[in-house]
Design an enzyme around this catalytic site. Sequence first.
Site, PDB file in Angstrom:
ATOM      1  N   ARG A  37       0.432  -0.885   0.023  1.00 60.48           N
ATOM      2  CA  ARG A  37       0.036   0.072   0.249  1.00 60.48           C
ATOM      3  C   ARG A  37       0.844   1.577  -0.423  1.00 60.48           C
ATOM      4  O   ARG A  37       0.238   2.464   0.048  1.00 60.48           O
ATOM      5  CB  ARG A  37      -0.506  -0.131   1.308  1.00 60.48           C
ATOM      6  CG  ARG A  37      -1.520  -1.291   0.699  1.00 60.48           C
ATOM      7  CD  ARG A  37      -3.197  -0.883   1.535  1.00 60.48           C
ATOM      8  NE  ARG A  37      -4.052  -2.542   0.837  1.00 60.48           N
ATOM      9  CZ  ARG A  37      -4.770  -2.811   0.379  1.00 60.48           C
ATOM     10  NH1 ARG A  37      -5.251  -2.239  -0.495  1.00 60.48           N
ATOM     11  NH2 ARG A  37      -5.022  -3.576   0.362  1.00 60.48           N
ATOM     12  N   HIS A  67       5.025 -10.031  -6.226  1.00 58.58           N
ATOM     13  CA  HIS A  67       3.905  -8.805  -6.760  1.00 58.58           C
ATOM     14  C   HIS A  67       4.140  -7.250  -6.547  1.00 58.58           C
ATOM     15  O   HIS A  67       4.369  -7.152  -5.927  1.00 58.58           O
ATOM     16  CB  HIS A  67       2.879  -9.552  -5.455  1.00 58.58           C
ATOM     17  CG  HIS A  67       1.227  -9.154  -6.293  1.00 58.58           C
ATOM     18  ND1 HIS A  67       1.239  -8.031  -6.514  1.00 58.58           N
ATOM     19  CD2 HIS A  67       0.135 -10.448  -6.441  1.00 58.58           C
ATOM     20  CE1 HIS A  67      -0.411  -8.319  -7.029  1.00 58.58           C
ATOM     21  NE2 HIS A  67      -0.776  -9.391  -7.060  1.00 58.58           N
ATOM     22  N   TYR A  70      -0.132  -2.758  -4.785  1.00 57.85           N
ATOM     23  CA  TYR A  70      -2.029  -2.619  -4.953  1.00 57.85           C
ATOM     24  C   TYR A  70      -1.938  -1.444  -5.421  1.00 57.85           C
ATOM     25  O   TYR A  70      -3.137  -1.086  -6.117  1.00 57.85           O
ATOM     26  CB  TYR A  70      -2.301  -2.941  -3.804  1.00 57.85           C
ATOM     27  CG  TYR A  70      -2.703  -4.181  -3.562  1.00 57.85           C
ATOM     28  CD1 TYR A  70      -2.555  -5.301  -4.547  1.00 57.85           C
ATOM     29  CD2 TYR A  70      -2.528  -4.975  -2.225  1.00 57.85           C
ATOM     30  CE1 TYR A  70      -2.710  -6.907  -4.033  1.00 57.85           C
ATOM     31  CE2 TYR A  70      -2.863  -5.868  -2.041  1.00 57.85           C
ATOM     32  CZ  TYR A  70      -2.191  -6.841  -2.963  1.00 57.85           C
ATOM     33  OH  TYR A  70      -2.681  -8.634  -2.660  1.00 57.85           O
ATOM     34  N   HIS A 107      -1.559  -5.892 -11.167  1.00 60.56           N
ATOM     35  CA  HIS A 107      -2.681  -5.999 -11.290  1.00 60.56           C
ATOM     36  C   HIS A 107      -3.112  -5.369 -13.510  1.00 60.56           C
ATOM     37  O   HIS A 107      -2.296  -3.692 -12.165  1.00 60.56           O
ATOM     38  CB  HIS A 107      -3.465  -5.542 -10.195  1.00 60.56           C
ATOM     39  CG  HIS A 107      -3.824  -6.409  -9.096  1.00 60.56           C
ATOM     40  ND1 HIS A 107      -4.466  -6.143  -7.986  1.00 60.56           N
ATOM     41  CD2 HIS A 107      -3.519  -7.444  -8.586  1.00 60.56           C
ATOM     42  CE1 HIS A 107      -4.238  -7.487  -7.096  1.00 60.56           C
ATOM     43  NE2 HIS A 107      -4.145  -7.961  -7.638  1.00 60.56           N
ATOM     44  N   GLU A 142      -2.349 -10.167 -13.893  1.00 63.29           N
ATOM     45  CA  GLU A 142      -3.263 -10.306 -13.937  1.00 63.29           C
ATOM     46  C   GLU A 142      -4.664 -10.778 -13.690  1.00 63.29           C
ATOM     47  O   GLU A 142      -5.368  -9.342 -13.934  1.00 63.29           O
ATOM     48  CB  GLU A 142      -3.165 -11.075 -11.681  1.00 63.29           C
ATOM     49  CG  GLU A 142      -3.646 -11.445 -11.100  1.00 63.29           C
ATOM     50  CD  GLU A 142      -3.668 -11.311  -9.035  1.00 63.29           C
ATOM     51  OE1 GLU A 142      -2.479 -10.651  -9.224  1.00 63.29           O
ATOM     52  OE2 GLU A 142      -4.147 -11.742  -8.701  1.00 63.29           O
ATOM     53  N   ASP A 176      -5.645 -16.023 -11.376  1.00 63.71           N
ATOM     54  CA  ASP A 176      -6.171 -16.256 -10.159  1.00 63.71           C
ATOM     55  C   ASP A 176      -7.425 -16.897 -10.191  1.00 63.71           C
ATOM     56  O   ASP A 176      -8.964 -16.438 -10.953  1.00 63.71           O
ATOM     57  CB  ASP A 176      -6.041 -14.579  -9.214  1.00 63.71           C
ATOM     58  CG  ASP A 176      -6.315 -14.886  -7.854  1.00 63.71           C
ATOM     59  OD1 ASP A 176      -7.589 -15.867  -7.579  1.00 63.71           O
ATOM     60  OD2 ASP A 176      -5.722 -14.079  -6.690  1.00 63.71           O
ATOM     61  N   HIS A 179     -10.312 -15.118  -8.907  1.00 64.27           N
ATOM     62  CA  HIS A 179     -10.431 -14.152  -9.278  1.00 64.27           C
ATOM     63  C   HIS A 179     -11.342 -14.168 -11.306  1.00 64.27           C
ATOM     64  O   HIS A 179     -12.358 -13.799 -11.561  1.00 64.27           O
ATOM     65  CB  HIS A 179      -9.104 -12.791  -9.973  1.00 64.27           C
ATOM     66  CG  HIS A 179      -8.461 -12.119  -8.758  1.00 64.27           C
ATOM     67  ND1 HIS A 179      -7.821 -12.068  -9.252  1.00 64.27           N
ATOM     68  CD2 HIS A 179      -8.696 -12.383  -7.516  1.00 64.27           C
ATOM     69  CE1 HIS A 179      -7.037 -11.550  -8.378  1.00 64.27           C
ATOM     70  NE2 HIS A 179      -8.099 -11.301  -6.975  1.00 64.27           N
ATOM     71  N   HIS A 211      -2.614 -18.495  -9.488  1.00 64.78           N
ATOM     72  CA  HIS A 211      -2.918 -17.247  -7.510  1.00 64.78           C
ATOM     73  C   HIS A 211      -4.207 -18.595  -7.402  1.00 64.78           C
ATOM     74  O   HIS A 211      -4.598 -18.899  -8.250  1.00 64.78           O
ATOM     75  CB  HIS A 211      -3.069 -16.385  -7.789  1.00 64.78           C
ATOM     76  CG  HIS A 211      -2.489 -15.599  -7.883  1.00 64.78           C
ATOM     77  ND1 HIS A 211      -2.535 -13.605  -8.263  1.00 64.78           N
ATOM     78  CD2 HIS A 211      -1.021 -15.929  -7.629  1.00 64.78           C
ATOM     79  CE1 HIS A 211      -1.164 -13.488  -8.374  1.00 64.78           C
ATOM     80  NE2 HIS A 211       0.067 -14.282  -7.970  1.00 64.78           N
ATOM     81  N   ASP A 224     -14.201  -9.720  -5.461  1.00 64.20           N
ATOM     82  CA  ASP A 224     -13.021 -10.379  -5.498  1.00 64.20           C
ATOM     83  C   ASP A 224     -11.943 -10.174  -3.460  1.00 64.20           C
ATOM     84  O   ASP A 224     -11.599  -9.758  -3.086  1.00 64.20           O
ATOM     85  CB  ASP A 224     -11.279  -8.854  -5.558  1.00 64.20           C
ATOM     86  CG  ASP A 224     -10.255  -9.555  -5.428  1.00 64.20           C
ATOM     87  OD1 ASP A 224      -9.913 -10.453  -4.639  1.00 64.20           O
ATOM     88  OD2 ASP A 224      -9.577  -8.696  -5.210  1.00 64.20           O
ATOM     89  N   HIS A 226     -10.691 -13.150  -1.252  1.00 60.99           N
ATOM     90  CA  HIS A 226     -10.238 -14.882  -1.053  1.00 60.99           C
ATOM     91  C   HIS A 226     -11.276 -15.554  -0.384  1.00 60.99           C
ATOM     92  O   HIS A 226     -10.853 -14.549   0.943  1.00 60.99           O
ATOM     93  CB  HIS A 226      -8.651 -14.720  -0.730  1.00 60.99           C
ATOM     94  CG  HIS A 226      -8.019 -14.066  -2.241  1.00 60.99           C
ATOM     95  ND1 HIS A 226      -7.042 -13.907  -2.412  1.00 60.99           N
ATOM     96  CD2 HIS A 226      -8.923 -13.279  -3.204  1.00 60.99           C
ATOM     97  CE1 HIS A 226      -6.407 -13.481  -3.285  1.00 60.99           C
ATOM     98  NE2 HIS A 226      -7.901 -12.627  -4.379  1.00 60.99           N
ATOM     99  N   GLU A 256      -2.713 -17.677  -1.615  1.00 61.30           N
ATOM    100  CA  GLU A 256      -3.377 -15.812  -1.245  1.00 61.30           C
ATOM    101  C   GLU A 256      -4.542 -16.088  -0.531  1.00 61.30           C
ATOM    102  O   GLU A 256      -5.131 -14.870  -0.236  1.00 61.30           O
ATOM    103  CB  GLU A 256      -3.844 -14.732  -3.105  1.00 61.30           C
ATOM    104  CG  GLU A 256      -1.528 -14.941  -3.750  1.00 61.30           C
ATOM    105  CD  GLU A 256      -2.633 -14.000  -4.787  1.00 61.30           C
ATOM    106  OE1 GLU A 256      -3.799 -14.318  -5.347  1.00 61.30           O
ATOM    107  OE2 GLU A 256      -1.595 -13.544  -4.401  1.00 61.30           O
TER     108      GLU A 256
HETATM  109 ZN    ZN Z   1      -7.692 -10.995  -5.906  1.00 64.02          ZN
HETATM  110 FE    FE Z   2      -3.869 -12.459  -7.439  1.00 64.22          FE
HETATM  111 FE    FE Z   3      -2.823  -9.961  -6.995  1.00 65.48          FE
END
Ligand code: ZN
Ligand code: FE
Ligand code: FE
Length: 277
Positions: A37, A67, A70, A107, A142, A176, A179, A211, A224, A226, A256
């Site tokens: 973040r 990764h 975000y 992403h 992704e 993913d 996703h 993922h 989204d 998980h 994840e």
């Molecule tokens: Zn996700």
């Molecule tokens: Fe993912």
């Molecule tokens: Fe991701």
Amino acid sequence: MFTIGCHLSASKGYLHMGKEALSIGASTFQYFSRNPRGGAARPVDPEDCAALRAWMADHAMPVILAHAPYTLNACSADPALREFAENVMREDLRTMEYLPGNLYNFHPGSHVGQGGETAVEQISGLLNRVLWPEQQTTVLLEAMSGKGSEVGRTFEELRAIIDRVSLQEKMGVCLDTCHVYAAGYDVVNHLDEVLAAFDRIIGLSRLKAIHLNDSMTPFDSHKDRHEKIGAGTLGADAIRRIINHPLLRDLPFFLETPNELDGYAAEIALLKSWRED
Ligand code: ZN
Ligand code: FE
Ligand code: FE
């Protein structure tokens, strides 16, 4: 070989992650290239990178995945945020040359009202400015759930981005499972058809990582969230089919799921028990 791992904290360095992965039965791992973040990068420690490379060779860890944060939005409506995304990715990819031959996943972003076509141009334009011919990292788009104005929900959109990248040999896709199910690809009841569509639209040779997540939300929900393996809307049987599918089984799988280290260790053991020879 079953290449399975999970997301680990990078706060104690690279070699520490390699050791931690092994301690929980993993054969690979994923980490954030920097605070997910925030913005500032950790300073590169070439010795730590070299130590991880040696550790990976000694313990037959084939590939790891970094990764992107975000906060990186390559198709923000704000030019300053697009420039930030470009600088982060350029710097991250330079850092990854200390760990050559691995994967960098990001992403595609959220177009926030600009529309998908503008976003595709912006994302591919950024990639064309940051990729270089000698880089040894494969950059993965992704596949996203499509929440809000997220780009990359459809295979066609991912293909459109790759089509506009000059150095296409540097590009791949990360599927993913949470996703894509939320995006409207039914990997529970029609896995073969989804993979056939992926192959037709993008090409399975571009698929470089999975993922592996269950989902808290229903099919085609465009959310989204998980979930732990077997506890969500995909369920144990679908995940068992995914890790054993002939077109997927040799790819690296990254959990994840909402877990601490002991939870990840348990999921990895469970998945290994589901794996067919
Ligand atoms: Zn996700
Ligand atoms: Fe993912
Ligand atoms: Fe991701």
